[in-house]
Write an enzyme that holds these catalytic residues in place. Structure first.
Site, PDB file in Angstrom:
ATOM      1  N   GLY A   1      10.109  -3.184   6.760  1.00 22.51           N
ATOM      2  CA  GLY A   1      10.667  -1.325   7.464  1.00 22.51           C
ATOM      3  C   GLY A   1      10.506  -0.549   6.683  1.00 22.51           C
TER       4      GLY A   1
ATOM      5  N   GLY B   1       3.715  -4.254   4.009  1.00 26.28           N
ATOM      6  CA  GLY B   1       3.398  -5.809   4.148  1.00 26.28           C
ATOM      7  C   GLY B   1       3.078  -6.749   5.035  1.00 26.28           C
ATOM      8  N   GLY B   2       3.123  -6.564   6.433  1.00 25.20           N
ATOM      9  CA  GLY B   2       2.774  -7.499   7.242  1.00 25.20           C
ATOM     10  C   GLY B   2       1.524  -7.809   6.914  1.00 25.20           C
TER      11      GLY B   2
ATOM     12  N   SER C   1      -1.287  -6.699   5.225  1.00 26.73           N
ATOM     13  CA  SER C   1      -1.381  -6.952   4.104  1.00 26.73           C
ATOM     14  C   SER C   1      -1.491  -8.907   4.175  1.00 26.73           C
ATOM     15  CB  SER C   1      -0.584  -7.146   2.793  1.00 26.73           C
ATOM     16  OG  SER C   1      -0.985  -7.198   2.577  1.00 26.73           O
TER      17      SER C   1
ATOM     18  N   ASP D   1      -3.486  -0.938  11.111  1.00 26.15           N
ATOM     19  CA  ASP D   1      -3.948  -1.122   9.143  1.00 26.15           C
ATOM     20  C   ASP D   1      -3.997  -2.429   9.078  1.00 26.15           C
ATOM     21  OD1 ASP D   1      -1.434  -1.378   9.449  1.00 26.15           O
ATOM     22  OD2 ASP D   1      -0.508  -0.325   8.086  1.00 26.15           O
TER      23      ASP D   1
ATOM     24  N   LYS E   1       0.600  -1.549   0.036  1.00 23.19           N
ATOM     25  CA  LYS E   1       0.378   0.085   0.399  1.00 23.19           C
ATOM     26  C   LYS E   1       0.561   1.224  -0.338  1.00 23.19           C
ATOM     27  CE  LYS E   1       0.150   1.613   4.930  1.00 23.19           C
ATOM     28  NZ  LYS E   1       1.763   2.243   4.919  1.00 23.19           N
TER      29      LYS E   1
HETATM   30  O1  C5P Z   1       0.606  -1.274  14.602  1.00 14.48           O
HETATM   31  P1  C5P Z   1       1.353  -1.113  14.581  1.00 14.48           P
HETATM   32  O2  C5P Z   1       1.848  -2.481  15.057  1.00 14.48           O
HETATM   33  O3  C5P Z   1       2.244  -0.851  13.031  1.00 14.48           O
HETATM   34  O4  C5P Z   1       2.250   0.089  15.365  1.00 14.48           O
HETATM   35  C1  C5P Z   1       3.319   0.126  15.716  1.00 14.48           C
HETATM   36  C2  C5P Z   1       3.373   1.124  16.883  1.00 14.48           C
HETATM   37  O5  C5P Z   1       3.057   1.901  16.394  1.00 14.48           O
HETATM   38  C3  C5P Z   1       2.349   0.951  18.777  1.00 14.48           C
HETATM   39  O6  C5P Z   1       2.657  -0.075  19.270  1.00 14.48           O
HETATM   40  C4  C5P Z   1       1.785   2.579  18.321  1.00 14.48           C
HETATM   41  O7  C5P Z   1       3.241   2.694  19.287  1.00 14.48           O
HETATM   42  C5  C5P Z   1       2.169   2.982  17.796  1.00 14.48           C
HETATM   43  N1  C5P Z   1       0.970   3.298  16.640  1.00 14.48           N
HETATM   44  C6  C5P Z   1       0.529   4.336  17.398  1.00 14.48           C
HETATM   45  N2  C5P Z   1      -0.393   4.632  16.880  1.00 14.48           N
HETATM   46  C7  C5P Z   1      -1.451   4.614  15.308  1.00 14.48           C
HETATM   47  C8  C5P Z   1      -0.615   3.221  15.304  1.00 14.48           C
HETATM   48  C9  C5P Z   1       0.488   2.895  15.854  1.00 14.48           C
HETATM   49  O8  C5P Z   1       1.224   5.344  18.241  1.00 14.48           O
HETATM   50  N3  C5P Z   1      -2.443   4.560  14.929  1.00 14.48           N
END
Ligand code: C5P
Length: 295
Positions: free
Chosen positions: A97, A102-103, A105, A137, A11
């Protein structure tokens, strides 16, 4: 059906406004996100009851229980009571990263695939609820086209057909330097700097509405990413190249998600070889480049 193959797209965030920090520590955002025609392939074979396993052609991808594909499979079994099992084979092309999703999806592809193997026990809304429980996401990948994402990323609104048509088929060049950016680091940088990194919600919605409301406003006008501030400060190689692509080729280019991948919108018919060479010249042989289209 005992085996199937599912496309798992990358994405791009065309617009990504982080609007503030929430009481639960997460951030609220407003983002226009679009899947692209480039991505991974997840093959799924029915396996022994209750057993889930993952193999990947890229040794750098962790294939243990922490992988989002296996977490999705466990949650699916728990939620539906499905007694089957599955072996997943992931052909990995989306860099990690990178801010290309990717993860998440892959995890949504696993949910979709298992739902199909199990005879569709979950409807669309239930799949979305499972996806939202697993990651911020994930839900964006369920509709299969551009969406507006709000909340911490779990609230997804479809765009009107005319808006989808404005984006669909748009050529893009996606490119990533040899380094990655950690999403928690990027959010942490925004939070550490106080309010100045957040785009007020009213401003984010106004910018989005201005683009949605006028079909003549090109996608270039929409491009924005709150994460560029911390990412560009730490990694000046990013803005140096994006500025060069704007000046030398007239391209609108931005970072996607929390980076480090960036993308440029390509006008129909634009030659890309010189742009690719320029990217490799700036970022060296470790740079990864792919040309694709918004789905
Ligand atoms: O969702 P994901 O695992 O990628 O998120 C990694 C970190 O990013 C979360 O633990 C959080 O600290 C931060 N995050 C956030 N607000 C979001 C999505 C992620 O602060 N809307």
């Amino acid at each position: 059906m005992s085996a199937l193959s599912i496309f798992s797209p990358a994405k791009l965030n065309l617009f990504l406004a982080v609007i503030g920090r929430r009481a639960d520590g997460f951030h609220d955002l407003v983002s226009v996100v679009a899947p692209v025609e480039f991505g991974d392939t997840l093959r799924i074979e029915a396996g022994a009851s209750g057993e889930f396993g993952l193999e990947c052609d890229d040794a750098a991808v962790p294939t243990g229980e922490e992988n989002l594909v296996l977490r999705a499979a466990r949650l699916f079994a728990e939620k539906t009571g499905w007694g089957g099992g599955a072996k997943f084979f992931l052909e990995k092309r989306i860099p990690m990263g990178a801010g290309l999703g990717g993860g998440s999806s892959n995890a949504v592809a696993a949910l979709r695939g298992l739902n199909s193997l199990a005879g569709e026990p979950l409807g669309g809304a239930e799949l979305a609820a499972v996806a939202a429980r697993l990651g911020s996401d994930w839900a964006l990948f369920l509709p299969g086209g551009p969406v507006v994402m709000r909340g911490r990323g779990e609230r997804v609104d479809l765009l009107a057909a005319e808006t989808v048509a404005r984006l669909g088929g748009q050529r893009v060049l996606i490119f990533k330097p040899g380094f990655s950016i950690s999403t928690p680091w990027a959010y942490g940088q925004l939070a550490a700097d106080g309010e100045k990194n957040y785009l007020p919600a009213a401003e984010a919605e106004a910018r989005l509405a201005a683009w949605l409301g006028d079909a003549k406003v090109p996608a270039e006008t929409l491009l924005f990413n709150s994460f560029e501030r911390p990412a560009f400060w730490k990694f000046p190689a990013l803005p140096v190249l994006l500025d060069a692509l704007a000046k030398e080729f007239g391209l609108a280019a931005r970072m996607s998600g929390s980076g480090s991948a960036c993308f440029a919108l390509l006008p129909a018919g634009a030659a890309v070889e010189a742009v690719k060479s320029r990217i490799r010249e700036a970022w060296g042989a470790a740079a990864w480049v792919v040309e694709t289209r918004i789905s």
